[in-house]
Design a protein around this motif. Structure first.
Motif, PDB file in Angstrom:
ATOM      1  N   GLU A   1       0.848  -1.194   0.000  1.00  7.04           N
ATOM      2  CA  GLU A   1       0.000   0.000   0.000  1.00  7.04           C
ATOM      3  C   GLU A   1       0.884   1.245   0.000  1.00  7.04           C
ATOM      4  OE1 GLU A   1      -3.153  -0.212   2.837  1.00  7.04           O
ATOM      5  OE2 GLU A   1      -3.446   1.947   2.829  1.00  7.04           O
ATOM      6  N   PRO A   2       0.570   2.223  -0.840  1.00  6.46           N
ATOM      7  CA  PRO A   2       1.403   3.433  -0.896  1.00  6.46           C
ATOM      8  C   PRO A   2       1.398   4.168   0.443  1.00  6.46           C
ATOM      9  CG  PRO A   2      -0.171   3.398  -2.703  1.00  6.46           C
ATOM     10  CD  PRO A   2      -0.535   2.285  -1.799  1.00  6.46           C
ATOM     11  N   GLU A   3       2.546   4.769   0.767  1.00  2.80           N
ATOM     12  CA  GLU A   3       2.675   5.509   2.020  1.00  2.80           C
ATOM     13  C   GLU A   3       3.368   6.831   1.762  1.00  2.80           C
ATOM     14  OE1 GLU A   3       3.087   2.232   5.616  1.00  2.80           O
ATOM     15  OE2 GLU A   3       4.900   3.065   4.733  1.00  2.80           O
ATOM     16  N   VAL A   4       3.131   7.764   2.648  1.00  2.64           N
ATOM     17  CA  VAL A   4       3.882   9.018   2.655  1.00  2.64           C
ATOM     18  C   VAL A   4       5.161   8.758   3.449  1.00  2.64           C
ATOM     19  CG1 VAL A   4       3.877  11.420   3.412  1.00  2.64           C
ATOM     20  CG2 VAL A   4       1.755  10.369   2.568  1.00  2.64           C
ATOM     21  N   THR A   5       6.281   9.168   2.901  1.00  9.75           N
ATOM     22  CA  THR A   5       7.545   8.990   3.621  1.00  9.75           C
ATOM     23  C   THR A   5       8.153  10.356   3.931  1.00  9.75           C
ATOM     24  OG1 THR A   5       8.800   8.790   1.554  1.00  9.75           O
ATOM     25  CG2 THR A   5       7.974   6.759   2.540  1.00  9.75           C
ATOM     26  N   GLN A   6       8.937  10.388   5.007  1.00  8.30           N
ATOM     27  CA  GLN A   6       9.593  11.622   5.413  1.00  8.30           C
ATOM     28  C   GLN A   6      11.033  11.329   5.809  1.00  8.30           C
ATOM     29  OE1 GLN A   6       5.852  13.178   7.962  1.00  8.30           O
ATOM     30  NE2 GLN A   6       7.570  14.653   7.913  1.00  8.30           N
ATOM     31  N   THR A   7      11.919  12.247   5.424  1.00  5.55           N
ATOM     32  CA  THR A   7      13.317  12.145   5.836  1.00  5.55           C
ATOM     33  C   THR A   7      13.837  13.510   6.238  1.00  5.55           C
ATOM     34  OG1 THR A   7      13.995  12.409   3.520  1.00  5.55           O
ATOM     35  CG2 THR A   7      13.884  10.156   4.398  1.00  5.55           C
ATOM     36  N   PRO A   8      14.753  13.575   7.205  1.00  8.21           N
ATOM     37  CA  PRO A   8      15.172  12.456   8.064  1.00  8.21           C
ATOM     38  C   PRO A   8      14.126  12.188   9.131  1.00  8.21           C
ATOM     39  CG  PRO A   8      16.228  14.488   8.782  1.00  8.21           C
ATOM     40  CD  PRO A   8      15.396  14.847   7.580  1.00  8.21           C
ATOM     41  N   SER A   9      14.317  11.141   9.901  1.00 13.44           N
ATOM     42  CA  SER A   9      13.389  10.875  10.994  1.00 13.44           C
ATOM     43  C   SER A   9      13.695  11.794  12.175  1.00 13.44           C
ATOM     44  CB  SER A   9      13.461   9.406  11.424  1.00 13.44           C
ATOM     45  OG  SER A   9      14.782   9.077  11.778  1.00 13.44           O
ATOM     46  N   HIS A  10      14.967  12.168  12.327  1.00 20.93           N
ATOM     47  CA  HIS A  10      15.358  13.074  13.394  1.00 20.93           C
ATOM     48  C   HIS A  10      16.455  13.987  12.874  1.00 20.93           C
ATOM     49  CE1 HIS A  10      16.759  13.591  17.887  1.00 20.93           C
ATOM     50  NE2 HIS A  10      16.128  14.647  17.414  1.00 20.93           N
ATOM     51  N   GLN A  11      16.292  15.279  13.119  1.00 20.19           N
ATOM     52  CA  GLN A  11      17.268  16.269  12.689  1.00 20.19           C
ATOM     53  C   GLN A  11      17.624  17.150  13.871  1.00 20.19           C
ATOM     54  OE1 GLN A  11      17.875  17.424   8.969  1.00 20.19           O
ATOM     55  NE2 GLN A  11      19.569  18.492   9.945  1.00 20.19           N
ATOM     56  N   VAL A  12      18.915  17.233  14.136  1.00 20.87           N
ATOM     57  CA  VAL A  12      19.385  18.140  15.187  1.00 20.87           C
ATOM     58  C   VAL A  12      20.143  19.274  14.513  1.00 20.87           C
ATOM     59  CG1 VAL A  12      20.755  18.389  17.284  1.00 20.87           C
ATOM     60  CG2 VAL A  12      19.591  16.229  16.813  1.00 20.87           C
ATOM     61  N   THR A  13      19.828  20.494  14.867  1.00 25.57           N
ATOM     62  CA  THR A  13      20.490  21.626  14.240  1.00 25.57           C
ATOM     63  C   THR A  13      20.729  22.719  15.272  1.00 25.57           C
ATOM     64  OG1 THR A  13      20.398  23.137  12.340  1.00 25.57           O
ATOM     65  CG2 THR A  13      18.371  22.844  13.588  1.00 25.57           C
ATOM     66  N   GLN A  14      21.637  23.611  14.942  1.00 33.69           N
ATOM     67  CA  GLN A  14      21.897  24.732  15.853  1.00 33.69           C
ATOM     68  C   GLN A  14      21.036  25.913  15.481  1.00 33.69           C
ATOM     69  OE1 GLN A  14      26.187  25.383  15.749  1.00 33.69           O
ATOM     70  NE2 GLN A  14      26.372  24.257  17.675  1.00 33.69           N
ATOM     71  N   MET A  15      20.683  26.682  16.470  1.00 31.31           N
ATOM     72  CA  MET A  15      19.885  27.879  16.273  1.00 31.31           C
ATOM     73  C   MET A  15      20.513  28.753  15.190  1.00 31.31           C
ATOM     74  SD  MET A  15      18.608  30.248  19.424  1.00 31.31           S
ATOM     75  CE  MET A  15      20.256  30.653  19.883  1.00 31.31           C
ATOM     76  N   GLY A  16      19.678  29.249  14.299  1.00 32.41           N
ATOM     77  CA  GLY A  16      20.164  30.104  13.224  1.00 32.41           C
ATOM     78  C   GLY A  16      20.494  29.363  11.942  1.00 32.41           C
ATOM     79  N   GLN A  17      20.573  28.064  12.000  1.00 35.07           N
ATOM     80  CA  GLN A  17      20.879  27.277  10.810  1.00 35.07           C
ATOM     81  C   GLN A  17      19.617  27.034   9.986  1.00 35.07           C
ATOM     82  OE1 GLN A  17      24.151  26.155   9.880  1.00 35.07           O
ATOM     83  NE2 GLN A  17      24.507  27.754  11.410  1.00 35.07           N
ATOM     84  N   GLU A  18      19.836  26.748   8.717  1.00 32.75           N
ATOM     85  CA  GLU A  18      18.742  26.390   7.817  1.00 32.75           C
ATOM     86  C   GLU A  18      18.532  24.883   7.839  1.00 32.75           C
ATOM     87  OE1 GLU A  18      18.400  28.037   3.640  1.00 32.75           O
ATOM     88  OE2 GLU A  18      18.913  25.934   3.177  1.00 32.75           O
ATOM     89  N   VAL A  19      17.277  24.458   7.811  1.00 31.15           N
ATOM     90  CA  VAL A  19      16.987  23.032   7.688  1.00 31.15           C
ATOM     91  C   VAL A  19      15.968  22.824   6.582  1.00 31.15           C
ATOM     92  CG1 VAL A  19      17.497  22.421  10.075  1.00 31.15           C
ATOM     93  CG2 VAL A  19      15.180  23.089   9.458  1.00 31.15           C
ATOM     94  N   ILE A  20      16.065  21.680   5.946  1.00 29.46           N
ATOM     95  CA  ILE A  20      15.082  21.274   4.944  1.00 29.46           C
ATOM     96  C   ILE A  20      14.550  19.911   5.343  1.00 29.46           C
ATOM     97  CG2 ILE A  20      14.677  20.680   2.530  1.00 29.46           C
ATOM     98  CD1 ILE A  20      16.896  22.617   1.762  1.00 29.46           C
ATOM     99  N   LEU A  21      13.254  19.857   5.519  1.00 24.79           N
ATOM    100  CA  LEU A  21      12.580  18.602   5.834  1.00 24.79           C
ATOM    101  C   LEU A  21      11.932  18.094   4.550  1.00 24.79           C
ATOM    102  CD1 LEU A  21      10.867  19.609   9.202  1.00 24.79           C
ATOM    103  CD2 LEU A  21      13.226  18.932   8.767  1.00 24.79           C
ATOM    104  N   ARG A  22      12.120  16.816   4.310  1.00 24.30           N
ATOM    105  CA  ARG A  22      11.671  16.264   3.035  1.00 24.30           C
ATOM    106  C   ARG A  22      10.531  15.275   3.204  1.00 24.30           C
ATOM    107  NH1 ARG A  22      16.984  17.601   2.156  1.00 24.30           N
ATOM    108  NH2 ARG A  22      17.342  18.612   0.153  1.00 24.30           N
ATOM    109  N   CYS A  23       9.664  15.282   2.230  1.00 23.33           N
ATOM    110  CA  CYS A  23       8.497  14.418   2.233  1.00 23.33           C
ATOM    111  C   CYS A  23       8.297  13.898   0.816  1.00 23.33           C
ATOM    112  CB  CYS A  23       7.277  15.236   2.681  1.00 23.33           C
ATOM    113  SG  CYS A  23       5.679  14.442   2.471  1.00 23.33           S
ATOM    114  N   VAL A  24       7.910  12.637   0.710  1.00 24.17           N
ATOM    115  CA  VAL A  24       7.489  12.101  -0.573  1.00 24.17           C
ATOM    116  C   VAL A  24       6.025  11.696  -0.426  1.00 24.17           C
ATOM    117  CG1 VAL A  24       7.826  10.369  -2.363  1.00 24.17           C
ATOM    118  CG2 VAL A  24       9.800  11.292  -1.138  1.00 24.17           C
ATOM    119  N   PRO A  25       5.121  12.502  -0.966  1.00 21.87           N
ATOM    120  CA  PRO A  25       3.692  12.177  -0.856  1.00 21.87           C
ATOM    121  C   PRO A  25       3.342  10.952  -1.714  1.00 21.87           C
ATOM    122  CG  PRO A  25       4.062  14.494  -1.433  1.00 21.87           C
ATOM    123  CD  PRO A  25       5.355  13.778  -1.620  1.00 21.87           C
ATOM    124  N   ILE A  26       2.141  10.477  -1.557  1.00 15.37           N
ATOM    125  CA  ILE A  26       1.645   9.389  -2.399  1.00 15.37           C
ATOM    126  C   ILE A  26       1.502   9.921  -3.830  1.00 15.37           C
ATOM    127  CG2 ILE A  26      -0.334   7.861  -2.795  1.00 15.37           C
ATOM    128  CD1 ILE A  26      -0.624   7.765   0.295  1.00 15.37           C
TER     129      ILE A  26
END
Lengths: 119, 114
Positions: free
Chosen positions: B1-26
Protein backbone atom coordinates in the motif's frame (compact mmCIF):
# COMPACT_ATOMS: atom_id res chain seq x y z
CA UNK A 1 -12.34 29.78 15.08
CA UNK A 2 -12.78 26.08 15.59
CA UNK A 3 -11.41 24.23 18.59
CA UNK A 4 -11.24 20.55 19.50
CA UNK A 5 -10.97 19.32 23.08
CA UNK A 6 -9.99 15.88 24.29
CA UNK A 7 -10.26 15.86 28.05
CA UNK A 8 -8.72 12.44 28.69
CA UNK A 9 -4.93 12.55 28.32
CA UNK A 10 -4.55 8.85 29.15
CA UNK A 11 -6.81 5.85 29.31
CA UNK A 12 -6.37 2.13 29.73
CA UNK A 13 -8.57 -0.84 29.02
CA UNK A 14 -8.30 -4.59 29.39
CA UNK A 15 -8.06 -6.66 26.25
CA UNK A 16 -11.50 -7.62 24.90
CA UNK A 17 -13.22 -4.87 26.88
CA UNK A 18 -14.88 -1.74 25.49
CA UNK A 19 -13.55 1.78 25.90
CA UNK A 20 -14.91 5.18 24.95
CA UNK A 21 -12.75 8.19 24.15
CA UNK A 22 -14.30 11.64 24.43
CA UNK A 23 -14.05 14.60 22.10
CA UNK A 24 -15.90 17.90 22.05
CA UNK A 25 -15.54 20.68 19.56
CA UNK A 26 -16.64 24.22 19.01
CA UNK A 27 -17.64 25.68 15.67
CA UNK A 28 -20.17 27.98 14.10
CA UNK A 29 -20.05 25.98 10.87
CA UNK A 30 -22.97 23.81 9.86
CA UNK A 31 -21.14 21.60 7.38
CA UNK A 32 -18.00 19.86 8.53
CA UNK A 33 -16.29 16.53 9.02
CA UNK A 34 -15.00 14.93 12.19
CA UNK A 35 -12.26 12.34 12.33
CA UNK A 36 -10.52 10.01 14.68
CA UNK A 37 -6.90 9.31 13.81
CA UNK A 38 -4.76 6.67 15.48
CA UNK A 39 -1.00 6.96 15.93
CA UNK A 40 0.68 3.75 17.11
CA UNK A 41 4.06 4.14 18.80
CA UNK A 42 6.67 5.33 16.30
CA UNK A 43 4.27 4.97 13.38
CA UNK A 44 2.31 7.40 11.26
CA UNK A 45 -1.18 8.60 11.92
CA UNK A 46 -3.88 6.60 10.20
CA UNK A 47 -7.54 7.37 9.83
CA UNK A 48 -9.78 5.27 12.04
CA UNK A 49 -13.20 6.67 11.27
CA UNK A 50 -14.88 9.80 9.95
CA UNK A 51 -18.28 11.40 10.28
CA UNK A 52 -19.99 13.90 8.03
CA UNK A 53 -21.93 16.44 10.07
CA UNK A 54 -24.93 16.32 7.75
CA UNK A 55 -25.40 12.60 8.39
CA UNK A 56 -27.48 11.70 11.41
CA UNK A 57 -26.37 8.09 11.41
CA UNK A 58 -23.29 7.38 13.49
CA UNK A 59 -20.32 6.04 11.54
CA UNK A 60 -19.10 2.50 12.19
CA UNK A 61 -15.96 0.73 11.05
CA UNK A 62 -15.76 -2.83 12.35
CA UNK A 63 -14.95 -2.57 16.09
CA UNK A 64 -14.87 1.24 15.98
CA UNK A 65 -17.98 3.37 16.22
CA UNK A 66 -18.77 6.95 17.07
CA UNK A 67 -21.46 8.70 19.03
CA UNK A 68 -21.99 11.96 17.18
CA UNK A 69 -24.14 14.49 19.01
CA UNK A 70 -24.26 17.55 16.76
CA UNK A 71 -26.26 19.78 19.09
CA UNK A 72 -23.96 19.00 21.98
CA UNK A 73 -20.88 19.21 19.70
CA UNK A 74 -19.68 15.89 20.98
CA UNK A 75 -17.93 13.14 19.01
CA UNK A 76 -16.86 10.14 21.08
CA UNK A 77 -15.11 7.02 19.82
CA UNK A 78 -16.06 3.58 21.09
CA UNK A 79 -13.65 0.71 20.64
CA UNK A 80 -15.25 -2.67 21.19
CA UNK A 81 -13.38 -5.91 21.88
CA UNK A 82 -10.14 -3.99 22.44
CA UNK A 83 -7.00 -5.59 21.06
CA UNK A 84 -3.35 -5.10 22.00
CA UNK A 85 -2.80 -3.50 18.61
CA UNK A 86 -5.22 -0.73 19.53
CA UNK A 87 -2.59 0.69 21.88
CA UNK A 88 -1.88 4.12 20.40
CA UNK A 89 -2.42 7.83 20.62
CA UNK A 90 -5.89 8.76 19.39
CA UNK A 91 -6.54 12.19 17.94
CA UNK A 92 -9.89 13.79 17.28
CA UNK A 93 -9.87 16.28 14.41
CA UNK A 94 -12.24 18.73 12.73
CA UNK A 95 -12.38 19.84 9.11
CA UNK A 96 -14.61 22.52 7.67
CA UNK A 97 -16.47 21.25 4.63
CA UNK A 98 -15.80 23.25 1.51
CA UNK A 99 -16.83 22.32 -1.97
CA UNK A 100 -14.61 24.22 -4.34
CA UNK A 101 -11.63 22.77 -6.14
CA UNK A 102 -8.31 23.65 -4.58
CA UNK A 103 -9.72 24.07 -1.10
CA UNK A 104 -7.15 23.26 1.49
CA UNK A 105 -9.25 21.26 3.99
CA UNK A 106 -6.92 21.72 6.89
CA UNK A 107 -7.41 19.66 10.03
CA UNK A 108 -7.92 21.18 13.48
CA UNK A 109 -6.71 18.80 16.16
CA UNK A 110 -7.36 17.84 19.74
CA UNK A 111 -4.53 17.18 22.14
CA UNK A 112 -4.89 13.42 21.90
CA UNK A 113 -5.66 10.54 24.25
CA UNK A 114 -3.05 7.90 24.93
CA UNK A 115 -4.78 4.54 25.07
CA UNK A 116 -3.12 1.48 26.57
CA UNK A 117 -4.70 -1.93 26.04
CA UNK A 118 -3.56 -4.30 28.76
CA UNK A 119 -3.38 -8.08 28.34
CA UNK B 1 0.00 0.00 0.00
CA UNK B 2 1.40 3.43 -0.90
CA UNK B 3 2.68 5.51 2.02
CA UNK B 4 3.88 9.02 2.66
CA UNK B 5 7.55 8.99 3.62
CA UNK B 6 9.59 11.62 5.41
CA UNK B 7 13.32 12.15 5.84
CA UNK B 8 15.17 12.46 8.06
CA UNK B 9 13.39 10.88 10.99
CA UNK B 10 15.36 13.07 13.39
CA UNK B 11 17.27 16.27 12.69
CA UNK B 12 19.39 18.14 15.19
CA UNK B 13 20.49 21.63 14.24
CA UNK B 14 21.90 24.73 15.85
CA UNK B 15 19.89 27.88 16.27
CA UNK B 16 20.16 30.10 13.22
CA UNK B 17 20.88 27.28 10.81
CA UNK B 18 18.74 26.39 7.82
CA UNK B 19 16.99 23.03 7.69
CA UNK B 20 15.08 21.27 4.94
CA UNK B 21 12.58 18.60 5.83
CA UNK B 22 11.67 16.26 3.04
CA UNK B 23 8.50 14.42 2.23
CA UNK B 24 7.49 12.10 -0.57
CA UNK B 25 3.69 12.18 -0.86
CA UNK B 26 1.64 9.39 -2.40
CA UNK B 27 2.20 9.60 -6.14
CA UNK B 28 -1.29 10.41 -7.42
CA UNK B 29 -2.11 12.88 -4.66
CA UNK B 30 -2.48 16.55 -5.49
CA UNK B 31 -2.86 18.29 -2.11
CA UNK B 32 -0.02 18.53 0.34
CA UNK B 33 0.23 19.68 3.91
CA UNK B 34 2.68 20.34 6.68
CA UNK B 35 1.65 20.17 10.32
CA UNK B 36 3.77 20.40 13.43
CA UNK B 37 3.44 19.27 17.02
CA UNK B 38 5.46 20.87 19.76
CA UNK B 39 5.95 18.44 22.64
CA UNK B 40 2.88 18.42 24.87
CA UNK B 41 0.86 20.64 22.56
CA UNK B 42 -1.71 20.11 19.84
CA UNK B 43 -0.88 19.27 16.27
CA UNK B 44 -1.00 22.58 14.37
CA UNK B 45 -1.61 23.26 10.70
CA UNK B 46 1.27 25.09 9.00
CA UNK B 47 0.57 25.20 5.29
CA UNK B 48 -1.32 23.58 2.44
CA UNK B 49 -0.09 23.37 -1.14
CA UNK B 50 -1.98 22.70 -4.35
CA UNK B 51 -1.27 23.25 -8.02
CA UNK B 52 2.27 24.41 -7.24
CA UNK B 53 1.28 27.16 -4.89
CA UNK B 54 0.37 27.72 -1.28
CA UNK B 55 -3.39 27.56 -0.84
CA UNK B 56 -3.41 28.48 2.85
CA UNK B 57 -0.88 29.16 5.57
CA UNK B 58 -1.22 29.68 9.28
CA UNK B 59 0.11 32.51 11.41
CA UNK B 60 3.01 30.25 12.38
CA UNK B 61 4.15 30.05 8.75
CA UNK B 62 6.06 33.30 8.62
CA UNK B 63 8.82 34.44 6.28
CA UNK B 64 11.25 31.98 7.84
CA UNK B 65 9.27 29.10 6.34
CA UNK B 66 8.91 28.07 2.73
CA UNK B 67 7.63 25.04 0.86
CA UNK B 68 8.53 23.66 -2.50
CA UNK B 69 7.74 20.77 -4.78
CA UNK B 70 11.00 20.78 -6.70
CA UNK B 71 10.71 17.69 -8.88
CA UNK B 72 7.15 16.42 -8.95
CA UNK B 73 7.70 13.85 -6.24
CA UNK B 74 9.29 15.56 -3.24
CA UNK B 75 7.59 18.15 -1.07
CA UNK B 76 9.93 20.11 1.16
CA UNK B 77 9.63 22.42 4.12
CA UNK B 78 12.50 24.84 4.62
CA UNK B 79 13.16 26.81 7.77
CA UNK B 80 15.70 29.50 6.94
CA UNK B 81 16.97 30.45 10.37
CA UNK B 82 15.85 28.04 13.04
CA UNK B 83 14.83 29.16 16.52
CA UNK B 84 14.63 27.12 19.70
CA UNK B 85 10.84 27.26 19.50
CA UNK B 86 10.91 25.49 16.12
CA UNK B 87 11.77 22.28 17.94
CA UNK B 88 8.84 19.99 17.20
CA UNK B 89 7.63 16.97 15.28
CA UNK B 90 6.82 17.94 11.70
CA UNK B 91 4.27 15.88 9.81
CA UNK B 92 3.69 15.86 6.10
CA UNK B 93 0.36 14.75 4.67
CA UNK B 94 -1.14 14.34 1.22
CA UNK B 95 -4.61 13.94 -0.24
CA UNK B 96 -5.92 12.87 -3.59
CA UNK B 97 -8.02 15.02 -5.86
CA UNK B 98 -11.77 15.16 -5.64
CA UNK B 99 -14.12 15.22 -2.73
CA UNK B 100 -12.17 12.85 -0.54
CA UNK B 101 -11.33 14.24 2.86
CA UNK B 102 -8.79 11.71 4.04
CA UNK B 103 -5.26 12.93 4.52
CA UNK B 104 -2.46 10.40 4.58
CA UNK B 105 0.35 11.15 6.97
CA UNK B 106 4.05 10.47 7.02
CA UNK B 107 5.81 9.24 10.17
CA UNK B 108 7.14 12.69 10.98
CA UNK B 109 10.52 14.35 11.39
CA UNK B 110 11.60 15.27 14.88
CA UNK B 111 13.46 18.58 14.69
CA UNK B 112 15.60 19.55 17.65
CA UNK B 113 17.09 23.04 17.67
CA UNK B 114 19.91 23.58 20.18
Amino acid sequence: AQTVTQSQPEMSVQEAETVTLSCTYDTSENNYYLFWYKQPPSRQMILVIRQEAYKQQNATENRFSVNFQKAAKSFSLKISDSQLGDTAMYFCAFMKATWYAGNNRKLIWGLGTSLAVNP
Amino acid sequence: EPEVTQTPSHQVTQMGQEVILRCVPISNHLYFYWYRQILGQKVEFLVSFYNNEISEKSEIFDDQFSVERPDGSNFTLKIRSTKLEDSAMYFCASREAGATEEQYFGPGTRLTVT
